[in-house]
Design a protein around this motif. Sequence first.
Motif, PDB file in Angstrom:
ATOM      1  N   ALA A   9       0.674  -1.159   0.013  1.00  0.00           N
ATOM      2  CA  ALA A   9      -0.061  -0.157  -0.156  1.00  0.00           C
ATOM      3  C   ALA A   9       0.801   1.280  -0.043  1.00  0.00           C
ATOM      4  CB  ALA A   9      -0.998   0.178   1.099  1.00  0.00           C
ATOM      5  N   ALA A  10       0.541   2.234  -1.174  1.00  0.00           N
ATOM      6  CA  ALA A  10       1.224   3.416  -0.955  1.00  0.00           C
ATOM      7  C   ALA A  10       1.051   4.196   0.298  1.00  0.00           C
ATOM      8  CB  ALA A  10       0.933   4.139  -2.250  1.00  0.00           C
ATOM      9  N   GLY A  11       2.082   4.936   0.750  1.00  0.00           N
ATOM     10  CA  GLY A  11       1.920   5.898   1.817  1.00  0.00           C
ATOM     11  C   GLY A  11       1.324   7.089   1.383  1.00  0.00           C
ATOM     12  N   PRO A  12       1.602   8.261   2.341  1.00  0.00           N
ATOM     13  CA  PRO A  12       1.155   9.580   2.038  1.00  0.00           C
ATOM     14  C   PRO A  12       1.751  10.018   0.856  1.00  0.00           C
ATOM     15  CG  PRO A  12       1.763   9.346   4.412  1.00  0.00           C
ATOM     16  CD  PRO A  12       1.960   8.141   3.505  1.00  0.00           C
ATOM     17  N   GLU A  13       2.912   9.602   0.356  1.00  0.00           N
ATOM     18  CA  GLU A  13       3.650   9.957  -0.958  1.00  0.00           C
ATOM     19  C   GLU A  13       2.794   9.719  -1.965  1.00  0.00           C
ATOM     20  OE1 GLU A  13       5.064   5.900  -0.447  1.00  0.00           O
ATOM     21  OE2 GLU A  13       4.665   7.570   1.129  1.00  0.00           O
ATOM     22  N   GLY A  14       1.817   8.842  -2.018  1.00  0.00           N
ATOM     23  CA  GLY A  14       1.100   8.452  -3.212  1.00  0.00           C
ATOM     24  C   GLY A  14       1.806   7.399  -4.067  1.00  0.00           C
ATOM     25  N   LEU A  15       1.244   6.950  -4.970  1.00  0.00           N
ATOM     26  CA  LEU A  15       1.402   5.735  -5.781  1.00  0.00           C
ATOM     27  C   LEU A  15       2.732   5.648  -6.692  1.00  0.00           C
ATOM     28  CD1 LEU A  15       0.462   2.889  -6.899  1.00  0.00           C
ATOM     29  CD2 LEU A  15      -0.920   4.008  -8.542  1.00  0.00           C
ATOM     30  N   GLU A  16       2.757   6.898  -7.325  1.00  0.00           N
ATOM     31  CA  GLU A  16       3.790   7.244  -8.278  1.00  0.00           C
ATOM     32  C   GLU A  16       5.176   6.970  -7.492  1.00  0.00           C
ATOM     33  OE1 GLU A  16       1.154   8.984  -8.484  1.00  0.00           O
ATOM     34  OE2 GLU A  16       0.558   8.209 -10.622  1.00  0.00           O
ATOM     35  N   VAL A  17       5.165   8.005  -6.205  1.00  0.00           N
ATOM     36  CA  VAL A  17       6.266   7.933  -5.593  1.00  0.00           C
ATOM     37  C   VAL A  17       6.783   6.421  -4.767  1.00  0.00           C
ATOM     38  CG1 VAL A  17       7.547   8.845  -3.527  1.00  0.00           C
ATOM     39  CG2 VAL A  17       6.126  10.361  -5.023  1.00  0.00           C
ATOM     40  N   ALA A  18       5.693   5.689  -4.280  1.00  0.00           N
ATOM     41  CA  ALA A  18       6.019   4.422  -3.687  1.00  0.00           C
ATOM     42  C   ALA A  18       6.429   3.452  -4.825  1.00  0.00           C
ATOM     43  CB  ALA A  18       4.692   3.942  -3.025  1.00  0.00           C
ATOM     44  N   ALA A  19       5.881   3.585  -6.231  1.00  0.00           N
ATOM     45  CA  ALA A  19       6.151   2.569  -7.002  1.00  0.00           C
ATOM     46  C   ALA A  19       7.761   2.942  -7.618  1.00  0.00           C
ATOM     47  CB  ALA A  19       5.231   2.511  -8.263  1.00  0.00           C
ATOM     48  N   LYS A  20       7.827   4.125  -7.685  1.00  0.00           N
ATOM     49  CA  LYS A  20       9.402   4.405  -8.005  1.00  0.00           C
ATOM     50  C   LYS A  20      10.459   4.166  -7.123  1.00  0.00           C
ATOM     51  CE  LYS A  20      12.401   8.361  -9.467  1.00  0.00           C
ATOM     52  NZ  LYS A  20      12.348   9.895  -9.834  1.00  0.00           N
ATOM     53  N   HIS A  21      10.082   4.408  -5.735  1.00  0.00           N
ATOM     54  CA  HIS A  21      11.194   3.918  -4.873  1.00  0.00           C
ATOM     55  C   HIS A  21      11.265   2.370  -4.731  1.00  0.00           C
ATOM     56  CE1 HIS A  21      13.017   3.674  -0.720  1.00  0.00           C
ATOM     57  NE2 HIS A  21      12.163   2.934  -0.359  1.00  0.00           N
ATOM     58  N   LEU A  22      10.252   1.648  -4.701  1.00  0.00           N
ATOM     59  CA  LEU A  22      10.311   0.093  -4.829  1.00  0.00           C
ATOM     60  C   LEU A  22      11.072  -0.280  -6.069  1.00  0.00           C
ATOM     61  CD1 LEU A  22       6.953  -1.462  -3.476  1.00  0.00           C
ATOM     62  CD2 LEU A  22       8.962  -1.128  -2.300  1.00  0.00           C
ATOM     63  N   GLY A  23      10.633   0.355  -7.245  1.00  0.00           N
ATOM     64  CA  GLY A  23      11.503   0.006  -8.561  1.00  0.00           C
ATOM     65  C   GLY A  23      12.722   0.110  -8.484  1.00  0.00           C
ATOM     66  N   GLU A  24      13.445   1.257  -7.886  1.00  0.00           N
ATOM     67  CA  GLU A  24      14.829   1.605  -7.625  1.00  0.00           C
ATOM     68  C   GLU A  24      15.534   0.615  -6.813  1.00  0.00           C
ATOM     69  OE1 GLU A  24      14.515   5.641  -6.078  1.00  0.00           O
ATOM     70  OE2 GLU A  24      14.402   6.493  -8.237  1.00  0.00           O
ATOM     71  N   LEU A  25      14.675   0.125  -5.802  1.00  0.00           N
ATOM     72  CA  LEU A  25      15.295  -0.888  -4.981  1.00  0.00           C
ATOM     73  C   LEU A  25      15.425  -2.402  -5.648  1.00  0.00           C
ATOM     74  CD1 LEU A  25      13.286  -0.522  -1.435  1.00  0.00           C
ATOM     75  CD2 LEU A  25      15.585   0.282  -1.920  1.00  0.00           C
ATOM     76  N   LEU A  26      14.471  -2.438  -6.490  1.00  0.00           N
ATOM     77  CA  LEU A  26      14.489  -3.865  -7.145  1.00  0.00           C
ATOM     78  C   LEU A  26      15.422  -3.764  -8.658  1.00  0.00           C
ATOM     79  CD1 LEU A  26      10.938  -4.941  -6.397  1.00  0.00           C
ATOM     80  CD2 LEU A  26      12.964  -5.914  -5.496  1.00  0.00           C
ATOM     81  N   GLY A  27      15.429  -2.395  -8.842  1.00  0.00           N
ATOM     82  CA  GLY A  27      15.957  -2.308 -10.347  1.00  0.00           C
ATOM     83  C   GLY A  27      15.355  -2.645 -11.524  1.00  0.00           C
ATOM     84  N   ARG A  77      -4.094   0.788   5.461  1.00  0.00           N
ATOM     85  CA  ARG A  77      -2.833   0.687   5.596  1.00  0.00           C
ATOM     86  C   ARG A  77      -1.857   1.828   5.102  1.00  0.00           C
ATOM     87  NH1 ARG A  77       1.117  -0.041   7.305  1.00  0.00           N
ATOM     88  NH2 ARG A  77       2.927  -1.755   6.966  1.00  0.00           N
ATOM     89  N   SER A  78      -2.503   2.668   4.427  1.00  0.00           N
ATOM     90  CA  SER A  78      -1.841   3.882   3.505  1.00  0.00           C
ATOM     91  C   SER A  78      -1.814   4.922   4.798  1.00  0.00           C
ATOM     92  CB  SER A  78      -2.903   4.292   2.370  1.00  0.00           C
ATOM     93  OG  SER A  78      -2.363   3.612   1.287  1.00  0.00           O
ATOM     94  N   GLU A  79      -2.913   5.085   5.600  1.00  0.00           N
ATOM     95  CA  GLU A  79      -3.149   5.848   6.905  1.00  0.00           C
ATOM     96  C   GLU A  79      -1.997   5.719   7.939  1.00  0.00           C
ATOM     97  OE1 GLU A  79      -6.985   6.078   7.504  1.00  0.00           O
ATOM     98  OE2 GLU A  79      -7.584   7.653   6.132  1.00  0.00           O
ATOM     99  N   GLN A  80      -1.512   4.419   7.778  1.00  0.00           N
ATOM    100  CA  GLN A  80      -0.438   4.122   8.756  1.00  0.00           C
ATOM    101  C   GLN A  80       0.595   4.151   8.327  1.00  0.00           C
ATOM    102  OE1 GLN A  80      -1.391  -0.271   9.710  1.00  0.00           O
ATOM    103  NE2 GLN A  80      -3.283   0.247  10.579  1.00  0.00           N
ATOM    104  N   GLY A  81       0.987   4.950   7.110  1.00  0.00           N
ATOM    105  CA  GLY A  81       2.206   5.191   6.669  1.00  0.00           C
ATOM    106  C   GLY A  81       2.499   4.230   5.379  1.00  0.00           C
ATOM    107  N   GLY A  82       1.881   3.482   4.840  1.00  0.00           N
ATOM    108  CA  GLY A  82       1.972   2.706   4.038  1.00  0.00           C
ATOM    109  C   GLY A  82       2.757   1.381   4.297  1.00  0.00           C
ATOM    110  N   GLY A  83       2.774   0.353   3.381  1.00  0.00           N
ATOM    111  CA  GLY A  83       3.828  -0.857   3.518  1.00  0.00           C
ATOM    112  C   GLY A  83       3.081  -1.862   3.115  1.00  0.00           C
ATOM    113  N   TRP A  84       3.324  -3.067   3.494  1.00  0.00           N
ATOM    114  CA  TRP A  84       2.903  -4.521   3.032  1.00  0.00           C
ATOM    115  C   TRP A  84       1.552  -4.326   3.427  1.00  0.00           C
ATOM    116  CZ3 TRP A  84       5.072  -6.389  -0.768  1.00  0.00           C
ATOM    117  CH2 TRP A  84       6.471  -6.438  -1.067  1.00  0.00           C
ATOM    118  N   LEU A  85       0.750  -4.620   2.520  1.00  0.00           N
ATOM    119  CA  LEU A  85      -0.736  -5.011   2.881  1.00  0.00           C
ATOM    120  C   LEU A  85      -1.084  -6.730   2.934  1.00  0.00           C
ATOM    121  CD1 LEU A  85      -3.662  -3.635   3.190  1.00  0.00           C
ATOM    122  CD2 LEU A  85      -3.838  -4.073   0.704  1.00  0.00           C
ATOM    123  N   GLY A  86      -0.546  -7.415   2.170  1.00  0.00           N
ATOM    124  CA  GLY A  86      -1.027  -8.765   2.177  1.00  0.00           C
ATOM    125  C   GLY A  86      -0.528  -9.705   1.011  1.00  0.00           C
TER     126      GLY A  86
END
Length: 212
Positions: A9-27, A77-86
């Motif tokens: 689940a994306a956090g307060p930063e939103g979907l695009e930022v969360a996906a970009k961050h995970l993408g950078e971690l995974l290459g 989950r997003s209101e908790q800051g985002g992270g793994w949902l399931g």
Amino acid sequence: MHVDHLTFAAGPEGLEVAAKHLGELLGEEFKDGGFHPRFGTRNNILPLLKDRYLEVAEVLDHPVAEKAVYGQAVRARSEQGGGWLGWVISVDDLAPFEERLDRGAVPGSRHFPDGRELKWEQIGAKGLMSDPQLPYFVKWESPADVLPSALPGDIALASLEIAGSRQRIEDWMGEALPDVFDGVNIEFTSPNAHPGINAAIFSTPEKGLVRI
């Protein structure tokens, strides 16, 4: 049973930022997965090896998101800051789960940016909300060429670290959960912590093992 996908689940930063961050971690770069009109959510996806994928989900400002269980789960989950949902398991027949959980499956769909539609039925999202260690179950209804598994990927899901109880999940699934389930290592950590996915470990061609 097939370990089908993981949801972050994306956090307060939103979907695009969360996906970009995970993408950078995974290459790798995530793809725009479209929106879920029945749930009031949208996602970006990253195809994985062995017919799996990773999705990052975001709830939309739409009335349906207030009523749909999945929309409520993403919002919470997003209101908790985002992270793994399931985590999600795909099956060929949902009838045994409908009987055991004493409720019917609900239809789901996702509209792609190019106008195509992906359809499925699912059950168990209410269990996910009350006990986030529990997977929910899907049965894909669309043709194979529309499914996420039709997209190529070169990253593998190696392990899941779960805070919770193996027995609780086995009772929920209706069968044993071995240490290696459908090719994924299942490790139980922090038994007294808040239940849910602690971390997922991916095997990547560019960065080796990546723990998120």
